[in-house]
Write a protein that holds these residues in place. Structure first.
Motif, PDB file in Angstrom:
ATOM      1  N   LEU A  46     -45.433   0.626 -10.075  1.00 26.97           N
ATOM      2  CA  LEU A  46     -45.194  -0.890 -10.214  1.00 26.97           C
ATOM      3  C   LEU A  46     -46.161  -1.268 -10.052  1.00 26.97           C
ATOM      4  CD1 LEU A  46     -41.892  -1.982  -7.806  1.00 26.97           C
ATOM      5  CD2 LEU A  46     -42.365  -0.953 -10.672  1.00 26.97           C
ATOM      6  N   SER A  47     -46.937  -2.256 -11.575  1.00 22.56           N
ATOM      7  CA  SER A  47     -48.273  -2.596 -11.270  1.00 22.56           C
ATOM      8  C   SER A  47     -48.262  -4.317 -11.696  1.00 22.56           C
ATOM      9  CB  SER A  47     -48.665  -2.778 -13.508  1.00 22.56           C
ATOM     10  OG  SER A  47     -47.951  -3.573 -13.649  1.00 22.56           O
ATOM     11  N   SER A  48     -47.105  -5.302 -11.254  1.00 23.45           N
ATOM     12  CA  SER A  48     -47.331  -6.265 -10.885  1.00 23.45           C
ATOM     13  C   SER A  48     -46.447  -7.289  -9.915  1.00 23.45           C
ATOM     14  CB  SER A  48     -47.685  -7.155 -12.700  1.00 23.45           C
ATOM     15  OG  SER A  48     -45.633  -7.007 -12.211  1.00 23.45           O
ATOM     16  N   GLN A  49     -46.926  -8.411  -9.561  1.00 26.30           N
ATOM     17  CA  GLN A  49     -46.228  -9.042  -8.871  1.00 26.30           C
ATOM     18  C   GLN A  49     -44.677  -9.234  -9.715  1.00 26.30           C
ATOM     19  OE1 GLN A  49     -47.503 -13.272  -7.850  1.00 26.30           O
ATOM     20  NE2 GLN A  49     -45.280 -13.618  -6.580  1.00 26.30           N
ATOM     21  N   LYS A  50     -44.209  -9.889 -10.943  1.00 20.08           N
ATOM     22  CA  LYS A  50     -43.664 -10.118 -11.339  1.00 20.08           C
ATOM     23  C   LYS A  50     -42.479  -8.740 -10.969  1.00 20.08           C
ATOM     24  CE  LYS A  50     -43.230 -13.604 -14.535  1.00 20.08           C
ATOM     25  NZ  LYS A  50     -43.845 -14.428 -13.821  1.00 20.08           N
ATOM     26  N   ALA A  51     -42.772  -7.257 -11.730  1.00 18.12           N
ATOM     27  CA  ALA A  51     -42.396  -5.899 -11.247  1.00 18.12           C
ATOM     28  C   ALA A  51     -42.044  -5.664 -10.231  1.00 18.12           C
ATOM     29  CB  ALA A  51     -43.850  -4.921 -11.602  1.00 18.12           C
ATOM     30  N   VAL A  52     -42.829  -6.061  -8.898  1.00 15.26           N
ATOM     31  CA  VAL A  52     -42.542  -5.719  -7.395  1.00 15.26           C
ATOM     32  C   VAL A  52     -41.406  -6.511  -7.035  1.00 15.26           C
ATOM     33  CG1 VAL A  52     -42.822  -5.979  -4.941  1.00 15.26           C
ATOM     34  CG2 VAL A  52     -45.073  -5.304  -7.113  1.00 15.26           C
ATOM     35  N   GLU A  53     -41.483  -8.072  -7.480  1.00 20.11           N
ATOM     36  CA  GLU A  53     -40.386  -9.141  -7.494  1.00 20.11           C
ATOM     37  C   GLU A  53     -39.251  -8.730  -7.338  1.00 20.11           C
ATOM     38  OE1 GLU A  53     -42.769 -13.416  -6.653  1.00 20.11           O
ATOM     39  OE2 GLU A  53     -41.944 -12.880  -8.586  1.00 20.11           O
ATOM     40  N   ALA A  54     -38.899  -8.891  -9.302  1.00 20.97           N
ATOM     41  CA  ALA A  54     -38.115  -7.756  -9.822  1.00 20.97           C
ATOM     42  C   ALA A  54     -37.536  -6.945  -9.170  1.00 20.97           C
ATOM     43  CB  ALA A  54     -37.978  -7.139 -10.545  1.00 20.97           C
ATOM     44  N   GLY A  55     -37.899  -5.442  -8.245  1.00 19.71           N
ATOM     45  CA  GLY A  55     -37.412  -4.742  -7.547  1.00 19.71           C
ATOM     46  C   GLY A  55     -37.090  -4.977  -6.413  1.00 19.71           C
ATOM     47  N   VAL A  56     -37.271  -6.463  -5.843  1.00 15.01           N
ATOM     48  CA  VAL A  56     -37.232  -6.397  -4.442  1.00 15.01           C
ATOM     49  C   VAL A  56     -35.777  -7.396  -4.678  1.00 15.01           C
ATOM     50  CG1 VAL A  56     -37.765  -8.192  -2.664  1.00 15.01           C
ATOM     51  CG2 VAL A  56     -38.889  -6.807  -3.287  1.00 15.01           C
ATOM     52  N   GLU A  57     -35.495  -7.882  -5.912  1.00 22.72           N
ATOM     53  CA  GLU A  57     -34.425  -8.221  -6.256  1.00 22.72           C
ATOM     54  C   GLU A  57     -33.240  -7.707  -6.432  1.00 22.72           C
ATOM     55  OE1 GLU A  57     -35.182 -11.746  -8.761  1.00 22.72           O
ATOM     56  OE2 GLU A  57     -33.126 -12.118  -9.428  1.00 22.72           O
ATOM     57  N   VAL A  58     -33.247  -6.555  -6.971  1.00 20.84           N
ATOM     58  CA  VAL A  58     -32.287  -5.675  -8.162  1.00 20.84           C
ATOM     59  C   VAL A  58     -31.719  -5.079  -6.287  1.00 20.84           C
ATOM     60  CG1 VAL A  58     -33.090  -6.019  -9.991  1.00 20.84           C
ATOM     61  CG2 VAL A  58     -33.826  -3.647  -8.849  1.00 20.84           C
ATOM     62  N   SER A  59     -32.763  -4.581  -5.493  1.00 19.75           N
ATOM     63  CA  SER A  59     -32.223  -4.541  -3.895  1.00 19.75           C
ATOM     64  C   SER A  59     -31.467  -5.270  -3.167  1.00 19.75           C
ATOM     65  CB  SER A  59     -33.702  -4.010  -3.539  1.00 19.75           C
ATOM     66  OG  SER A  59     -34.703  -3.229  -4.087  1.00 19.75           O
ATOM     67  N   THR A  60     -31.923  -6.704  -3.639  1.00 19.93           N
ATOM     68  CA  THR A  60     -30.901  -7.438  -2.326  1.00 19.93           C
ATOM     69  C   THR A  60     -29.806  -7.767  -3.238  1.00 19.93           C
ATOM     70  OG1 THR A  60     -33.260  -8.221  -2.301  1.00 19.93           O
ATOM     71  CG2 THR A  60     -31.231  -9.608  -1.559  1.00 19.93           C
ATOM     72  N   ARG A  61     -29.574  -7.603  -4.623  1.00 20.36           N
ATOM     73  CA  ARG A  61     -28.260  -7.554  -5.367  1.00 20.36           C
ATOM     74  C   ARG A  61     -27.475  -6.403  -5.363  1.00 20.36           C
ATOM     75  NH1 ARG A  61     -29.112  -7.498 -11.474  1.00 20.36           N
ATOM     76  NH2 ARG A  61     -30.907  -8.983 -10.814  1.00 20.36           N
ATOM     77  N   TYR A  62     -28.097  -5.665  -4.872  1.00 17.66           N
ATOM     78  CA  TYR A  62     -27.668  -3.941  -5.447  1.00 17.66           C
ATOM     79  C   TYR A  62     -27.822  -3.234  -3.863  1.00 17.66           C
ATOM     80  CZ  TYR A  62     -27.224  -5.378 -10.345  1.00 17.66           C
ATOM     81  OH  TYR A  62     -26.180  -6.270 -11.369  1.00 17.66           O
ATOM     82  N   PRO A  63     -26.962  -4.466  -2.719  1.00 20.62           N
ATOM     83  CA  PRO A  63     -27.912  -3.186  -1.282  1.00 20.62           C
ATOM     84  C   PRO A  63     -26.951  -2.349  -0.992  1.00 20.62           C
ATOM     85  CG  PRO A  63     -26.228  -4.946  -1.049  1.00 20.62           C
ATOM     86  CD  PRO A  63     -26.174  -5.616  -2.101  1.00 20.62           C
ATOM     87  N   HIS A  64     -25.871  -1.661  -1.557  1.00 20.36           N
ATOM     88  CA  HIS A  64     -25.732  -0.588  -1.539  1.00 20.36           C
ATOM     89  C   HIS A  64     -26.319   0.342  -2.181  1.00 20.36           C
ATOM     90  CE1 HIS A  64     -23.433  -2.471  -5.175  1.00 20.36           C
ATOM     91  NE2 HIS A  64     -23.409  -0.970  -5.849  1.00 20.36           N
ATOM     92  N   LEU A  65     -27.600   0.192  -3.210  1.00 19.94           N
ATOM     93  CA  LEU A  65     -27.706   0.926  -4.092  1.00 19.94           C
ATOM     94  C   LEU A  65     -29.142   1.384  -3.708  1.00 19.94           C
ATOM     95  CD1 LEU A  65     -27.308  -0.092  -7.903  1.00 19.94           C
ATOM     96  CD2 LEU A  65     -26.431   1.924  -6.892  1.00 19.94           C
ATOM     97  N   SER A  66     -29.304   2.869  -4.072  1.00 23.87           N
ATOM     98  CA  SER A  66     -30.497   3.144  -3.193  1.00 23.87           C
ATOM     99  C   SER A  66     -31.406   2.822  -4.561  1.00 23.87           C
ATOM    100  CB  SER A  66     -31.068   4.643  -2.985  1.00 23.87           C
ATOM    101  OG  SER A  66     -32.100   5.224  -2.892  1.00 23.87           O
ATOM    102  N   PHE A  67     -33.140   1.895  -4.734  1.00 26.48           N
ATOM    103  CA  PHE A  67     -34.432   1.676  -4.701  1.00 26.48           C
ATOM    104  C   PHE A  67     -34.912   1.935  -4.340  1.00 26.48           C
ATOM    105  CE2 PHE A  67     -31.640  -1.053  -7.122  1.00 26.48           C
ATOM    106  CZ  PHE A  67     -31.687  -0.666  -8.803  1.00 26.48           C
ATOM    107  N   LEU A  68     -36.432   3.077  -5.126  1.00 25.63           N
ATOM    108  CA  LEU A  68     -37.567   2.710  -4.267  1.00 25.63           C
ATOM    109  C   LEU A  68     -38.729   2.383  -5.277  1.00 25.63           C
ATOM    110  CD1 LEU A  68     -39.776   4.913  -2.569  1.00 25.63           C
ATOM    111  CD2 LEU A  68     -39.906   6.554  -4.933  1.00 25.63           C
ATOM    112  N   LEU A  69     -39.244   0.922  -4.503  1.00 20.51           N
ATOM    113  CA  LEU A  69     -40.242   1.485  -5.331  1.00 20.51           C
ATOM    114  C   LEU A  69     -41.938   1.646  -5.322  1.00 20.51           C
ATOM    115  CD1 LEU A  69     -38.477  -1.491  -4.782  1.00 20.51           C
ATOM    116  CD2 LEU A  69     -40.071  -2.766  -4.376  1.00 20.51           C
ATOM    117  N   GLU A  70     -42.760   2.096  -6.188  1.00 21.96           N
ATOM    118  CA  GLU A  70     -43.715   3.182  -6.103  1.00 21.96           C
ATOM    119  C   GLU A  70     -44.843   2.154  -6.642  1.00 21.96           C
ATOM    120  OE1 GLU A  70     -43.861   7.743  -7.437  1.00 21.96           O
ATOM    121  OE2 GLU A  70     -44.857   5.934  -9.456  1.00 21.96           O
ATOM    122  N   GLY A  71     -46.011   2.614  -6.237  1.00 21.25           N
ATOM    123  CA  GLY A  71     -47.362   1.948  -6.188  1.00 21.25           C
ATOM    124  C   GLY A  71     -48.454   3.046  -6.475  1.00 21.25           C
ATOM    125  N   THR A  72     -49.063   2.448  -7.250  1.00 24.21           N
ATOM    126  CA  THR A  72     -50.265   3.676  -7.637  1.00 24.21           C
ATOM    127  C   THR A  72     -51.636   3.317  -6.512  1.00 24.21           C
ATOM    128  OG1 THR A  72     -51.049   2.614  -9.496  1.00 24.21           O
ATOM    129  CG2 THR A  72     -48.969   3.861  -9.732  1.00 24.21           C
TER     130      THR A  72
END
Ligand SMILES: [Zn+2]
Length: 486
Positions: free
Chosen positions: A270-296
């Protein structure tokens, strides 16, 4: 006879999820056998003096591209050498059929043995593979790949879907060497199979799909706009040509499909604020799913106002300083769980061409601790045990290597990085031990260099010299809980 083959003595041991304690570590038969306040010298066959230094679990660099642009064996040796010089002891690297890598496709029952053959005797670190499926026949091999092959993570590249929808890439070749378009219909089938396997192997680990989230239809349009009106700063142009909002869009697209199929997803680099915010939003919207947010390391360590030139072209692009600060905030608050190099060794010669035609990517694996310690610990108060988490324990857990890797516990592999967190050194090519003939970080002054790297109790880097040999590294089958008894 000594009680321990090796004792790392007098250091401050950095334990993930706990903190830093002054302790000695005793190693027997390649595993951690004791962690104690004081292990008497006479109990050790060999001593590593870590006084004044910090002892981290060896880093698990879980996003890597061995063999992408250079001959496979040569690349595995030179780039895993770069890793050990930076305290990395395990690499989990991506492989994809098609152009680059081995320049071929076919069933994984043939490709994987070939890959493992080339790997044997080549690596200085332990290693594992994340694999890309490009055909439905390959998707049908995934259960075998987990059960027999020891590969428990798979990859999908969104930006290849246009390329293969058209049947050919820009240079007129069939880049992925497949007749199936790798479009969303393909992704749907791919996700269903990952989900089925995740259910099947639940007791052993998390079977997941790693996704490069960028939207190729948008990029095609935004790219053309920027080519018309270049600003003169190549990295800024490249960032505008692949704007953060298309990462955001891609993450939402992926999340809707992941929800429908119940598929665990790794949101890569994830390279940008928008990308991280989207990752957080979908993790919150679908709490039963497993999302990993990776940075470089490069999105955390570089910004597009640094005047780095087109050699620092990478996908997704290097972003603005405010994006960099947002990424650090997200590491600090535990939103971004893993930090990786996304190392792809390229030389200036391989990277020739203009901004638009030159190959993306570059290496940085040896800077894992220097960037996390300089930019994270010293500049932004990131606790040392958190550095042990993002560089080792978390990637080991999400990619099914834990607790063999990523843990400082009795019984875990004795993979250790002895790091000097105070001494500052300039980034020079000879400190990076890579075949790459440039580094975007060249000239930077960083703290946090590895003094000694230990793989399964064996010293592989010491006093500025790589002493390990190709072949010291072993293939690690994942999930380790499925493939290893102890
Ligand atoms: Zn990558």
């Amino acid at each position: 006879m000594s009680d321990y083959d090796l004792v790392v003595k007098g250091g401050t041991v950095v334990i993930p999820y706990l903190g830093a304690r002054k302790s000695d570590i005793g190693v027997r038969a390649g595993k951690i056998a004791a962690i104690a306040e004081n292990i008497p010298k006479e109990k050790a066959e060999k001593i590593v003096n870590a006084a004044g230094k910090h002892v981290f679990p060896g880093a698990v660099d879980s996003h890597f591209h061995i063999g992408i642009y250079r001959p496979f064996k040569e690349d595995a040796t030179s780039e895993s050498t770069s890793s050990v010089s930076g305290g990395v002891t395990t690499i989990v690297t991506y492989f994809r059929p098609g152009k680059n890598y081995l320049n071929k496709t076919g069933p994984y029952k043939e490709l994987l043995p070939e890959l493992l053959d080339l790997s044997t005797g080549s690596y200085l670190t332990d290693y594992g593979y994340h694999l890309t499926m490009n055909t439905e026949a390959q998707i049908r091999e995934m259960e075998w790949l987990v059960r027999e092959g020891g590969c428990s993570t798979f990859k999908y590249y969104m930006f290849y879907k246009l390329l293969n929808l058209a049947g050919s890439s820009a240079d007129g070749t069939n880049y992925l060497m497949t007749d199936t378009p790798v479009d969303f219909g393909f992704l749907y089938k791919y996700m269903k199979e990952v989900s089925r396997l995740d259910e099947m192997f639940r007791d052993y680990g998390r079977i997941a799909l790693s996704i490069h989230c960028e939207n190729p239809e948008v990029i095609r349009a935004t790219n053309a706009e920027v080519i018309e009106r270049p600003s003169g700063n190549p990295l800024k142009d490249y960032s505008d040509a692949r704007p953060p909002w298309q990462e955001e869009l891609a993450i939402h697209e992926v999340a809707i499909m992941a929800n429908h199929t119940n598929c665990p997803v790794n949101l890569l680099h994830l390279s940008s604020q928008k990308a991280v915010e989207a990752g957080v939003e979908v993790s919150t919207r679908y709490p039963h799913l497993s999302f990993l947010l990776e940075g470089t390391l490069h999105h955390l360590g570089l910004s597009n106002d640094m005047n780095l030139g087109q050699l620092a072209k990478v996908n997704p692009p290097i972003r603005s300083q405010s994006d960099v600060e947002y990424l650090w905030k997200s590491v600090l608050d535990d939103t971004i769980k893993t930090v990786v190099s996304d190392h792809a060794c390229v030389t200036k010669d391989i990277k020739k061409g203009d901004l638009w035609t030159s190959l993306p990517g570059f290496g940085g694996t040896s800077l894992m601790f220097p960037i996390l310690i300089t930019e994270g610990f010293h500049k932004r108060n990131l606790a040392l045990h958190r550095i042990a988490e993002v560089s080792s324990a978390n990637p080991a857990r999400v990619h099914n290597l834990y607790p063999k890797k990523g843990a400082l516990m009795v019984g875990s592999d004795a993979d250790l990085a002895v790091v000097d967190i105070e001494q500052e050194k300039e980034v020079t090519l000879d400190r990076l031990f890579t075949a790459q003939d440039f580094s975007p970080e060249q000239g930077m002054k960083l703290k946090g260099w590895a003094e000694c790297t230990i793989l399964r109790g064996r010293i592989i880097f010491e006093n500025g010299k790589v002493v390990g040999k190709p072949g010291y590294g072993e293939y690690i089958k994942r999930p380790v809980k499925l493939h290893y008894k102890d």
